[in-house]
Design an enzyme around this catalytic site. Structure first.
Site: not given
Ligand code: AMP
Ligand code: TRP
Length: 339
Positions: A116, A203, A206
């Protein structure tokens, strides 16, 4: 462990943008399944979000969006506690204590910070650097045993375990022996990691600029069909065996999504589609996505139109979370000599 002898689960999602299929299949779907067997707390981690500047108007909306998504995906506020991190002040207090337990050397190893911060290490916020100590505070404040997260969070969980162990050791003669449980990550297998629809090696995220790379929980059916029909594949037909998926990351991703949504193993799906063109498979995948996501979207719309309900859920969650955290933080202060 909670008072009813059920193991305690804690997890959190940052309110930083529209939730997508990766958040659903990699995190929230699992949160829903856990609530029957465990005592669960599901947090909207707004204090984590502000480690990077957030527009206050968007932040406020995103907090409510994550709360609605939790509910719409099936987290039941009667079974689980749904709450906003900043509504429980003890997270910050414990994170300060952990800033004093955690070691600079440990934080320096965190790969997510390195990614990051990139070349900008001197310019990013101090909060981004100590972010994992706050995450440890979230989990340990409730003496949680299990933490469902994506594999990108595994290293932060290891740090949480190190902090718990060091605290228990440093204060072992003062009531700290075995005080914190050593929490275990609950990481789904690799297939639950959802990749970008445009690049199977990245991945779904968002923060990716193009929304064509992801299916958002709010996407209308037509948009889902469009995104899947434009999803990258390759010039070969669907293979017969999993081995043949090795260097075809986009194809593998679409099959994994199909498998996670239908709960049918990838091999069985291959048996159905081997040799066929992608258009047939994509049509069925869109239908499946719509069948799963349309009810969630309708529920999201219903909840968003009912502000009072959402406010009540979050207020009740904050009260219940505060009751638990208050009890623990008092003991922690006593162990340290702060009161
Ligand atoms: P974040 O969007 O990074 O705040 O992630 C929120 C939750 O969603 C966390 O537990 C991440 O590990 C999971 N997560 C985010 N993006 C993915 C993805 N592309 N595939 C699987 N899990 C995800
Ligand atoms: N760091 C996690 C993420 O980016 C979010 C998070 C904050 C979290 N505190 C947590 C996850 C506690 C599990 C437990 O996804």
């Amino acid at each position: 462990m909670s008072s009813n002898n059920k193991k305690r689960v804690f997890s959190g999602v940052q309110p930083t943008g529209s939730l997508h299929l990766g958040n659903y299949l990699g995190a929230i779907k699992n949160f829903v399944n856990l609530q029957n067997d465990f005592d669960c707390l599901y947090c909207i981690v707004d204090l984590h979000a502000i480690t990077v500047w957030q527009n206050p108007v968007n932040l406020r909306a995103n907090i409510l969006d994550v709360a609605s998504a939790y509910l719409a995906c099936g987290i039941d506020p009667k079974k689980s506690i749904i709450f906003v991190q900043s509504s429980v002040p003890h997270h910050v207090e414990l994170s300060w204590i952990f800033n004093c337990i955690s070691r600079i050397g440990w934080l320096n190893r965190m790969t997510q910070f390195k990614e990051k911060a990139g070349k900008n290490k001197e310019k990013v916020s101090a909060g981004l650097y100590i972010y994992p100590n706050l995450m440890a505070a979230d989990i340990l404040l409730y003496l949680a045993d299990l933490v469902p997260v994506g594999d990108d969070q595994k290293q932060h969980l290891e740090l949480t375990r190190d902090i718990a162990q060091k605290f228990n050791n440093d204060y072992s003669e003062f009531g700290g022996k075995d005080f914190f449980p050593i929490p275990e990550p609950l990481i789904l297998d690799e297939s639950s990691r959802v990749m970008s629809l445009r690049d199977g090696t990245k991945k779904m995220s968002k923060s990716e600029t193009s929304s064509m790379t992801r299916i958002e929980l709010k996407d209308e059916n037509d948009l889902i069909i469009k995104k899947i029909s434009k999803a990258k594949t390759d010039a070969f037909p669907i293979p017969e065996s999993i081995d043949e998926l090795g260097n075809r990351p986009e194809v593998k991703n679409l099959l994994n999504i199909f498998s996670s949504l239908s709960e049918v193993p990838v091999l069985n799906i291959l048996n159905n589609y081997a040799g066929k063109q992608f258009s047939d498979f994509k049509k069925d995948l869109s239908d499946l996505l719509i069948a799963r996501l349309e009810p969630i979207r309708n529920e999201l719309i219903r909840i968003e139109g009912d502000n009072g309900y959402l406010r009540d859920v979050l207020e009740d969650g904050a009260i219940r979370a505060n009751e638990k955290s208050e009890r623990n933080i008092k003991e922690i202060r006593k162990i340290i000599g702060l009161g």
